[in-house]
Design a protein around this motif. Structure first.
Motif, PDB file in Angstrom:
ATOM      1  N   ALA A   1       0.750  -1.355   0.009  1.00 43.37           N
ATOM      2  CA  ALA A   1      -0.037  -0.088  -0.005  1.00 43.37           C
ATOM      3  C   ALA A   1       0.958   1.228  -0.041  1.00 43.37           C
ATOM      4  O   ALA A   1       0.570   2.274  -0.675  1.00 43.37           O
ATOM      5  CB  ALA A   1      -0.904   0.160   1.109  1.00 43.37           C
ATOM      6  N   HIS A   2       1.780   1.176   0.756  1.00 40.07           N
ATOM      7  CA  HIS A   2       2.760   2.250   0.686  1.00 40.07           C
ATOM      8  C   HIS A   2       3.533   2.616  -0.593  1.00 40.07           C
ATOM      9  O   HIS A   2       3.745   3.878  -1.044  1.00 40.07           O
ATOM     10  CB  HIS A   2       3.744   2.170   1.570  1.00 40.07           C
ATOM     11  N   ARG A   3       3.923   1.507  -1.379  1.00 37.26           N
ATOM     12  CA  ARG A   3       4.628   1.535  -2.548  1.00 37.26           C
ATOM     13  C   ARG A   3       3.617   2.287  -3.633  1.00 37.26           C
ATOM     14  O   ARG A   3       4.009   2.999  -4.371  1.00 37.26           O
ATOM     15  CB  ARG A   3       5.134   0.096  -3.039  1.00 37.26           C
ATOM     16  N   GLN A   4       2.301   1.829  -3.480  1.00 32.87           N
ATOM     17  CA  GLN A   4       1.268   2.343  -4.331  1.00 32.87           C
ATOM     18  C   GLN A   4       1.008   3.726  -4.007  1.00 32.87           C
ATOM     19  O   GLN A   4       0.030   4.295  -4.671  1.00 32.87           O
ATOM     20  CB  GLN A   4       0.062   1.499  -4.284  1.00 32.87           C
ATOM     21  N   GLY A   5       1.535   4.253  -3.063  1.00 34.86           N
ATOM     22  CA  GLY A   5       1.006   5.884  -2.651  1.00 34.86           C
ATOM     23  C   GLY A   5      -0.325   5.762  -2.057  1.00 34.86           C
ATOM     24  O   GLY A   5      -0.933   6.785  -2.071  1.00 34.86           O
ATOM     25  N   ARG A   6      -0.798   4.708  -1.186  1.00 31.26           N
ATOM     26  CA  ARG A   6      -2.110   4.607  -0.659  1.00 31.26           C
ATOM     27  C   ARG A   6      -2.066   4.934   0.775  1.00 31.26           C
ATOM     28  O   ARG A   6      -2.950   5.526   1.438  1.00 31.26           O
ATOM     29  CB  ARG A   6      -2.772   3.304  -0.652  1.00 31.26           C
ATOM     30  N   ILE A   7      -0.697   4.898   1.432  1.00 33.75           N
ATOM     31  CA  ILE A   7      -0.703   4.953   2.879  1.00 33.75           C
ATOM     32  C   ILE A   7       0.670   5.929   3.245  1.00 33.75           C
ATOM     33  O   ILE A   7       1.470   5.841   2.307  1.00 33.75           O
ATOM     34  CB  ILE A   7      -0.797   3.801   3.871  1.00 33.75           C
ATOM     35  N   SER A   8       0.552   6.610   4.324  1.00 36.47           N
ATOM     36  CA  SER A   8       1.862   7.474   4.733  1.00 36.47           C
ATOM     37  C   SER A   8       3.031   6.532   5.197  1.00 36.47           C
ATOM     38  O   SER A   8       2.830   5.376   5.606  1.00 36.47           O
ATOM     39  CB  SER A   8       1.559   8.318   5.768  1.00 36.47           C
ATOM     40  N   ARG A   9       4.285   7.104   5.249  1.00 31.02           N
ATOM     41  CA  ARG A   9       5.437   6.323   5.813  1.00 31.02           C
ATOM     42  C   ARG A   9       4.992   6.129   7.335  1.00 31.02           C
ATOM     43  O   ARG A   9       5.524   5.293   7.778  1.00 31.02           O
ATOM     44  CB  ARG A   9       6.670   7.235   5.451  1.00 31.02           C
ATOM     45  N   ARG A  10       4.445   6.919   7.905  1.00 32.40           N
ATOM     46  CA  ARG A  10       4.223   6.791   9.362  1.00 32.40           C
ATOM     47  C   ARG A  10       3.308   5.745   9.557  1.00 32.40           C
ATOM     48  O   ARG A  10       3.335   5.024  10.593  1.00 32.40           O
ATOM     49  CB  ARG A  10       3.525   8.063   9.868  1.00 32.40           C
ATOM     50  N   GLY A  11       2.211   5.531   8.612  1.00 32.14           N
ATOM     51  CA  GLY A  11       1.455   4.312   8.871  1.00 32.14           C
ATOM     52  C   GLY A  11       1.932   3.025   8.621  1.00 32.14           C
ATOM     53  O   GLY A  11       1.808   2.070   9.336  1.00 32.14           O
ATOM     54  N   LEU A  12       2.900   2.970   7.674  1.00 31.43           N
ATOM     55  CA  LEU A  12       3.772   1.851   7.580  1.00 31.43           C
ATOM     56  C   LEU A  12       4.681   1.448   8.679  1.00 31.43           C
ATOM     57  O   LEU A  12       4.624   0.450   9.120  1.00 31.43           O
ATOM     58  CB  LEU A  12       4.451   1.849   6.376  1.00 31.43           C
ATOM     59  N   ASP A  13       5.305   2.401   9.174  1.00 35.98           N
ATOM     60  CA  ASP A  13       5.973   2.158  10.620  1.00 35.98           C
ATOM     61  C   ASP A  13       5.252   1.706  11.699  1.00 35.98           C
ATOM     62  O   ASP A  13       5.503   0.953  12.453  1.00 35.98           O
ATOM     63  CB  ASP A  13       6.706   3.504  10.760  1.00 35.98           C
ATOM     64  N   ALA A  14       3.891   2.223  11.685  1.00 36.20           N
ATOM     65  CA  ALA A  14       3.025   1.880  12.697  1.00 36.20           C
ATOM     66  C   ALA A  14       2.669   0.421  12.715  1.00 36.20           C
ATOM     67  O   ALA A  14       2.671  -0.334  13.687  1.00 36.20           O
ATOM     68  CB  ALA A  14       1.782   2.801  12.758  1.00 36.20           C
ATOM     69  N   VAL A  15       2.497  -0.126  11.466  1.00 34.94           N
ATOM     70  CA  VAL A  15       2.056  -1.572  11.247  1.00 34.94           C
ATOM     71  C   VAL A  15       3.626  -2.173  11.533  1.00 34.94           C
ATOM     72  O   VAL A  15       3.340  -3.297  12.210  1.00 34.94           O
ATOM     73  CB  VAL A  15       1.816  -1.799   9.659  1.00 34.94           C
ATOM     74  N   LYS A  16       4.556  -2.021  11.095  1.00 39.97           N
ATOM     75  CA  LYS A  16       5.790  -2.597  11.578  1.00 39.97           C
ATOM     76  C   LYS A  16       5.944  -2.724  13.021  1.00 39.97           C
ATOM     77  O   LYS A  16       6.409  -3.749  13.637  1.00 39.97           O
ATOM     78  CB  LYS A  16       7.165  -2.074  10.623  1.00 39.97           C
ATOM     79  N   ARG A  17       5.677  -1.669  13.574  1.00 39.24           N
ATOM     80  CA  ARG A  17       6.123  -1.665  15.069  1.00 39.24           C
ATOM     81  C   ARG A  17       5.013  -2.537  15.826  1.00 39.24           C
ATOM     82  O   ARG A  17       5.438  -3.239  16.700  1.00 39.24           O
ATOM     83  CB  ARG A  17       5.921  -0.140  15.465  1.00 39.24           C
ATOM     84  N   ASP A  18       3.891  -2.583  15.509  1.00 39.00           N
ATOM     85  CA  ASP A  18       2.816  -3.115  16.271  1.00 39.00           C
ATOM     86  C   ASP A  18       3.036  -4.676  15.863  1.00 39.00           C
ATOM     87  O   ASP A  18       3.012  -5.609  16.832  1.00 39.00           O
ATOM     88  CB  ASP A  18       1.409  -3.032  15.613  1.00 39.00           C
ATOM     89  N   VAL A  19       3.382  -5.157  14.599  1.00 34.34           N
ATOM     90  CA  VAL A  19       3.896  -6.646  14.609  1.00 34.34           C
ATOM     91  C   VAL A  19       4.919  -7.120  15.327  1.00 34.34           C
ATOM     92  O   VAL A  19       4.924  -8.188  15.800  1.00 34.34           O
ATOM     93  CB  VAL A  19       3.922  -6.989  12.888  1.00 34.34           C
ATOM     94  N   LYS A  20       5.984  -6.169  15.257  1.00 37.34           N
ATOM     95  CA  LYS A  20       6.954  -6.533  16.036  1.00 37.34           C
ATOM     96  C   LYS A  20       6.875  -6.715  17.461  1.00 37.34           C
ATOM     97  O   LYS A  20       7.244  -7.759  18.035  1.00 37.34           O
ATOM     98  CB  LYS A  20       8.330  -5.435  15.678  1.00 37.34           C
ATOM     99  N   GLU A  21       5.899  -5.775  18.109  1.00 38.41           N
ATOM    100  CA  GLU A  21       5.772  -6.118  19.571  1.00 38.41           C
ATOM    101  C   GLU A  21       4.950  -7.159  19.753  1.00 38.41           C
ATOM    102  O   GLU A  21       5.108  -8.051  20.763  1.00 38.41           O
ATOM    103  CB  GLU A  21       5.120  -4.653  19.765  1.00 38.41           C
ATOM    104  N   HIS A  22       4.146  -7.479  18.740  1.00 39.98           N
ATOM    105  CA  HIS A  22       3.455  -8.629  18.955  1.00 39.98           C
ATOM    106  C   HIS A  22       4.086  -9.884  19.023  1.00 39.98           C
ATOM    107  O   HIS A  22       4.116 -10.866  19.869  1.00 39.98           O
ATOM    108  CB  HIS A  22       2.295  -8.753  17.920  1.00 39.98           C
ATOM    109  N   LEU A  23       5.128  -9.966  18.100  1.00 37.61           N
ATOM    110  CA  LEU A  23       5.922 -11.046  17.971  1.00 37.61           C
ATOM    111  C   LEU A  23       6.887 -11.425  19.230  1.00 37.61           C
ATOM    112  O   LEU A  23       7.126 -12.433  19.761  1.00 37.61           O
ATOM    113  CB  LEU A  23       6.990 -11.333  16.730  1.00 37.61           C
ATOM    114  N   ALA A  24       7.315 -10.106  19.849  1.00 33.62           N
ATOM    115  CA  ALA A  24       8.248 -10.088  20.876  1.00 33.62           C
ATOM    116  C   ALA A  24       7.522 -10.635  22.326  1.00 33.62           C
ATOM    117  O   ALA A  24       8.026 -11.392  23.214  1.00 33.62           O
ATOM    118  CB  ALA A  24       8.800  -8.822  21.145  1.00 33.62           C
ATOM    119  N   GLU A  25       6.110 -10.273  22.275  1.00 31.29           N
ATOM    120  CA  GLU A  25       5.366 -10.677  23.478  1.00 31.29           C
ATOM    121  C   GLU A  25       4.881 -12.172  23.298  1.00 31.29           C
ATOM    122  O   GLU A  25       4.894 -12.956  24.140  1.00 31.29           O
ATOM    123  CB  GLU A  25       3.884  -9.852  23.237  1.00 31.29           C
ATOM    124  N   GLU A  26       4.769 -12.738  22.129  1.00 25.57           N
ATOM    125  CA  GLU A  26       4.654 -14.146  21.820  1.00 25.57           C
ATOM    126  C   GLU A  26       5.820 -15.000  22.212  1.00 25.57           C
ATOM    127  O   GLU A  26       5.811 -16.025  22.978  1.00 25.57           O
ATOM    128  CB  GLU A  26       4.247 -14.389  20.407  1.00 25.57           C
TER     129      GLU A  26
END
Length: 380
Positions: free
Chosen positions: A346-371
């Motif tokens: 979605a970011h490559r297509q220009g559909r979401i912001s860089r901040r939005g992409l970073d938020a997704v990466k951060r949330d997934v990383k935190e979830h994996l760390a918790e698991e």
């Protein structure tokens, strides 16, 4: 005894959510109205709801607490749809009158002849319901109309796309939803931040329409609302559930794929110039249904995001063949194991912001760390 307290808390909270719609009549019973969030455009709006006939609450039942919730759950189980009630709907200066069907549902399609304000996205639909021998009931519903600058429509499945809903996991799903911490509940990792990014767009002020589809019955509407709020997922109209009422003439609910396709057609017709992204999962018929939509609406569908929820190699091969079919179109089919791959596309297509992409990466990383931490604690 900690497990007992947790399960007791789970039962109480679940009962309170299931009983919540019954609170509106203050125990009086009679005719009640449950509207659902509506949606539309500056040309037309749609509002659904159901009118019920339900029993009154006994005087000995307290106003609050688990006993009251249990009584309201019982009333909910035994309530019935109110057929042929007259429903008057007003949105701004636009009015429509219709009647409920034999199951008590109304599905209002209101043409907009008098313009709605364009500086707000959520409008109020005033509803008046009358029936012979009943006290008239007034209520209201929110109606979402995207702003003129909205540049993308997002249509998303819910089951196994936004939330875990495997049949064998139903009780566990409810436990996670009402007992565990909000970020550890039933949503897939990164879903909340992905949908927030799609809603806000590159400018982070877009307020794009995100419309959700479920294979479940309308009876779980309140549960889905609670799920979206608890998991910080953008609240759009949870529009498209199926009525599972069984009769001799219709012994089975309508096929999920037919239901979904008709609703996508309706949405693409309503927002007739807006590009669209479709989001689903690999476990059902989403890739096949979405591929047919791409062919039927050349140029409209810009991406299909399919969450991989099984490890069947034959299923993966089938989806890859569908991706090859779309190779010459404007649409990319992305088969993704997690929300990060969807967000990166979605970011490559220009559909979401860089901040939005970073938020997704951060949330997934935190979830994996918790698991990992949880697994380490179990193994010790």
């Amino acid at each position: 005894m900690a497990w007992y307290r947790q399960w007791a808390s789970f039962v109480k909270r679940l009962a309170h959510i299931v009983a919540k719609p019954m609170k509106r009549d203050s125990g009086r019973g009679g005719m009640v109205v449950h509207p659902y969030r509506g949606y539309g455009s500056q040309k037309e709006v749609f509002v659904m709801g159901r009118v019920f006939r339900q029993a009154a609450l006994g005087r000995a039942i307290p106003r609050r607490g688990i006993l009251r919730d249990t009584a309201d759950v019982t009333r909910r189980i035994f309530r019935r749809g109110f057929k042929e009630a007259e429903v008057e709907l007003n949105v701004g200066s636009n009015t429509l009158t219709l009647t409920t069907d034999r199951d008590g549902y109304f599905d209002a399609h209101l043409p907009i002849e008098h313009d709605l304000p364009i500086d707000i996205s959520w409008h109020r639909a005033d509803i008046l319901v009358r029936a012979e021998g009943q006290t008239p009931v007034r209520t209201s519903a929110e109606v979402y109309v995207p702003p003129p600058e909205a540049d993308l429509l997002v249509i998303s499945d819910i089951d196994d796309t936004v939330m875990f809903t495997g049949v064998a996991e139903k009780l566990k799903m409810l436990y996670r939803l009402f007992v565990r911490k909000p970020h550890r509940r039933t949503a897939f990792p990164g879903v909340a931040s992905l949908y927030q990014a799609l809603y806000r767009g590159v400018s982070e002020k877009a307020e794009r329409p995100i419309l959700y589809v479920s294979r479940g019955p309308w009876a779980i509407y309140e549960m889905l609302e609670a799920f979206f709020q608890m998991n910080r997922i953008p609240v759009g109209p949870i529009l498209f559930l199926r009525e599972w009422g069984i009769s001799w003439r219709k012994p089975w609910p309508r096929k999920a794929e037919d239901h979904k396709r008709d609703l996508i057609d309706r949405m693409l017709g309503l927002y007739d110039e807006m590009p669209c992204i479709l989001i689903g999962d690999s476990g059902q018929h989403d890739p096949e249904v979405y591929t047919e939509v791409v062919k039927a609406y050349p140029g409209r569908i810009k991406a299909i995001y399919i969450r991989r929820v099984d490890k069947d190699p034959k299923r993966q091969e089938a989806i890859e063949r569908l991706r090859d079919e779309l190779a010459g179109t404007d649409c990319d089919l992305v088969l993704a194991a997690d929300s990060v791959l969807m967000a990166e596309h979605a970011h490559r297509q220009g559909r979401i912001s860089r901040r939005g992409l970073d938020a997704v990466k951060r949330d997934v990383k935190e979830h994996l760390a918790e698991e990992e931490a949880e697994q380490a604690g179990i193994s010790q």
